[in-house]
Design a protein around this motif. Sequence first.
Motif, PDB file in Angstrom:
ATOM      1  N   ILE A 128      15.934  10.879  14.097  1.00  0.00           N
ATOM      2  CA  ILE A 128      17.079  11.791  14.050  1.00  0.00           C
ATOM      3  C   ILE A 128      17.530  11.908  12.598  1.00  0.00           C
ATOM      4  N   GLY A 129      17.440  13.101  12.041  1.00  0.00           N
ATOM      5  CA  GLY A 129      17.783  13.290  10.636  1.00  0.00           C
ATOM      6  C   GLY A 129      16.626  12.905   9.741  1.00  0.00           C
ATOM      7  N   SER A 130      15.473  13.526   9.982  1.00  0.00           N
ATOM      8  CA  SER A 130      14.245  13.142   9.273  1.00  0.00           C
ATOM      9  C   SER A 130      14.227  13.595   7.819  1.00  0.00           C
ATOM     10  N   GLY A 131      15.143  14.487   7.435  1.00  0.00           N
ATOM     11  CA  GLY A 131      15.286  14.865   6.036  1.00  0.00           C
ATOM     12  C   GLY A 131      14.005  15.365   5.418  1.00  0.00           C
ATOM     13  N   ILE A 132      13.666  14.809   4.278  1.00  0.00           N
ATOM     14  CA  ILE A 132      12.469  15.231   3.566  1.00  0.00           C
ATOM     15  C   ILE A 132      11.376  14.163   3.653  1.00  0.00           C
ATOM     16  N   GLY A 133      11.361  13.466   4.806  1.00  0.00           N
ATOM     17  CA  GLY A 133      10.245  12.586   5.133  1.00  0.00           C
ATOM     18  C   GLY A 133      10.299  11.188   4.577  1.00  0.00           C
ATOM     19  N   ARG A 134      11.467  10.741   4.176  1.00  0.00           N
ATOM     20  CA  ARG A 134      11.581   9.412   3.564  1.00  0.00           C
ATOM     21  C   ARG A 134      11.132   8.307   4.520  1.00  0.00           C
ATOM     22  N   MET A 135      11.435   8.450   5.801  1.00  0.00           N
ATOM     23  CA  MET A 135      10.991   7.468   6.789  1.00  0.00           C
ATOM     24  C   MET A 135       9.609   7.819   7.329  1.00  0.00           C
ATOM     25  N   ALA A 136       9.322   9.104   7.424  1.00  0.00           N
ATOM     26  CA  ALA A 136       8.055   9.545   8.026  1.00  0.00           C
ATOM     27  C   ALA A 136       6.851   9.131   7.203  1.00  0.00           C
ATOM     28  N   VAL A 137       6.905   9.314   5.892  1.00  0.00           N
ATOM     29  CA  VAL A 137       5.727   9.065   5.052  1.00  0.00           C
ATOM     30  C   VAL A 137       5.245   7.623   5.171  1.00  0.00           C
ATOM     31  N   PRO A 138       6.107   6.603   5.064  1.00  0.00           N
ATOM     32  CA  PRO A 138       5.608   5.232   5.263  1.00  0.00           C
ATOM     33  C   PRO A 138       5.069   4.993   6.672  1.00  0.00           C
ATOM     34  N   LEU A 139       5.684   5.625   7.657  1.00  0.00           N
ATOM     35  CA  LEU A 139       5.227   5.435   9.034  1.00  0.00           C
ATOM     36  C   LEU A 139       3.820   5.977   9.259  1.00  0.00           C
ATOM     37  N   THR A 192       0.829  -1.199   0.000  1.00  0.00           N
ATOM     38  CA  THR A 192       0.000   0.000   0.000  1.00  0.00           C
ATOM     39  C   THR A 192       0.868   1.255   0.000  1.00  0.00           C
ATOM     40  N   VAL A 193       1.928   1.240   0.802  1.00  0.00           N
ATOM     41  CA  VAL A 193       2.851   2.376   0.825  1.00  0.00           C
ATOM     42  C   VAL A 193       3.435   2.620  -0.564  1.00  0.00           C
ATOM     43  N   LEU A 194       3.765   1.542  -1.267  1.00  0.00           N
ATOM     44  CA  LEU A 194       4.380   1.671  -2.585  1.00  0.00           C
ATOM     45  C   LEU A 194       3.409   2.189  -3.639  1.00  0.00           C
ATOM     46  N   THR A 195       2.140   1.872  -3.497  1.00  0.00           N
ATOM     47  CA  THR A 195       1.186   2.155  -4.584  1.00  0.00           C
ATOM     48  C   THR A 195       0.196   3.269  -4.288  1.00  0.00           C
ATOM     49  N   ASN A 196       0.112   3.732  -3.056  1.00  0.00           N
ATOM     50  CA  ASN A 196      -0.875   4.746  -2.706  1.00  0.00           C
ATOM     51  C   ASN A 196      -0.465   6.108  -3.267  1.00  0.00           C
ATOM     52  N   ARG A 197      -1.147   6.552  -4.303  1.00  0.00           N
ATOM     53  CA  ARG A 197      -0.759   7.796  -4.961  1.00  0.00           C
ATOM     54  C   ARG A 197      -1.144   9.034  -4.160  1.00  0.00           C
ATOM     55  N   PHE A 198      -1.891   8.847  -3.087  1.00  0.00           N
ATOM     56  CA  PHE A 198      -2.304   9.986  -2.270  1.00  0.00           C
ATOM     57  C   PHE A 198      -1.308  10.309  -1.158  1.00  0.00           C
ATOM     58  N   LEU A 199      -0.329   9.453  -0.935  1.00  0.00           N
ATOM     59  CA  LEU A 199       0.657   9.741   0.094  1.00  0.00           C
ATOM     60  C   LEU A 199       1.540  10.906  -0.337  1.00  0.00           C
ATOM     61  N   PRO A 200       1.949  11.757   0.610  1.00  0.00           N
ATOM     62  CA  PRO A 200       2.834  12.873   0.258  1.00  0.00           C
ATOM     63  C   PRO A 200       4.129  12.375  -0.364  1.00  0.00           C
ATOM     64  N   GLN A 201       4.588  13.064  -1.375  1.00  0.00           N
ATOM     65  CA  GLN A 201       5.867  12.732  -1.997  1.00  0.00           C
ATOM     66  C   GLN A 201       6.459  13.997  -2.598  1.00  0.00           C
ATOM     67  N   PRO A 202       7.704  14.332  -2.250  1.00  0.00           N
ATOM     68  CA  PRO A 202       8.304  15.563  -2.767  1.00  0.00           C
ATOM     69  C   PRO A 202       8.642  15.444  -4.236  1.00  0.00           C
ATOM     70  N   ASP A 203       8.801  16.584  -4.860  1.00  0.00           N
ATOM     71  CA  ASP A 203       9.307  16.610  -6.222  1.00  0.00           C
ATOM     72  C   ASP A 203      10.666  15.923  -6.264  1.00  0.00           C
ATOM     73  N   GLN A 204      10.925  15.172  -7.312  1.00  0.00           N
ATOM     74  CA  GLN A 204      12.154  14.380  -7.394  1.00  0.00           C
ATOM     75  C   GLN A 204      13.396  15.235  -7.191  1.00  0.00           C
ATOM     76  N   ASN A 205      13.376  16.460  -7.691  1.00  0.00           N
ATOM     77  CA  ASN A 205      14.534  17.335  -7.569  1.00  0.00           C
ATOM     78  C   ASN A 205      14.729  17.867  -6.152  1.00  0.00           C
ATOM     79  N   SER A 206      13.733  17.658  -5.283  1.00  0.00           N
ATOM     80  CA  SER A 206      13.822  18.169  -3.922  1.00  0.00           C
ATOM     81  C   SER A 206      14.348  17.133  -2.938  1.00  0.00           C
TER      82      SER A 206
END
Length: 281
Positions: free
Chosen positions: A77-88, A29-43
């Motif tokens: 620690i080091g949450s960056g641009i949400g790479r770990m947060a969004v799946p959580l 679901t995390v991989l396919t849910n198009r409604f989850l937040p995702q930054p622009d690739q360049n960001s």
Amino acid sequence: MNQPALRHADNLQPAWQQNEDRIEGMLQTVLTNRFLPQPDQNSVFVGDGNYRAVGAEFLGHFIRMGGLQPKSSVLDIGSGIGRMAVPLTQYLDSDHGRYVGIDPVEGGVTWCRQSVTPVYPNFTFQHVDIAHELYNPSGRINGKALKLPYPDRQFDFAIMTSIVTHLPPDEVLVYFSEINRMLKPGGRLFVTAFVADSIAAKDEHGRRDPRLAFVRSGDGPCWFVPGLPPLAAVGFDDGFLDRALERAGFTTVLKSLGHWRGQSAGHYQDVFVAERRSVSG
């Protein structure tokens, strides 16, 4: 002989083994849910690889290897641009679980506050101006004197993914000790690292990631990659992180070496899961 170290506390295994189908379904679901937040690739300014796939992979590791529970309070620690947060957001209980992410780079914190928190209010993000040679050279807070703005015993689970791989050795113990202070007794720390054991250091299998041609710096414990800034990728002598965790008040319940060194493994970097020891009184 020279096999990846893998140790499990007895209470790590049953929780996820009994729910593997549910975990796999959630990760899909995390991989396919198009409604989850995702930054622009360049960001995506920290890390490489597919943003969603890397996050989903680590969510699986947090559950299966770390024993993360839906009602946990999580410090990243080091949450960056949400790479770990969004799946959580798809795993932590919206009523009882919570997530706090901190990062020294304000741009990532701003994106997470604008894109994640409005939809998932139990997810908060804070800019902490920690100095770092590469990521925040003008930061006001010296990493050797780190004091994070949270009370003692607030969190069940702490995450340091690809953070130790960019820290000098004299800051590693400071981070571990500060995290230990904020974890509840029995709380866990999930750390990824590069451990320069004999297999990694000598490239015994001839298959080590060619980007990580580590060379020891002086008498150690650091290993750096020639041609790169020292903190671009940091490896540590085998045993250094184990001892640092012990000194900070942790017991290592899992140590699993990754496939960056050319050995078969279910994850790239080396993984430590450490548990905060109970304090009497």
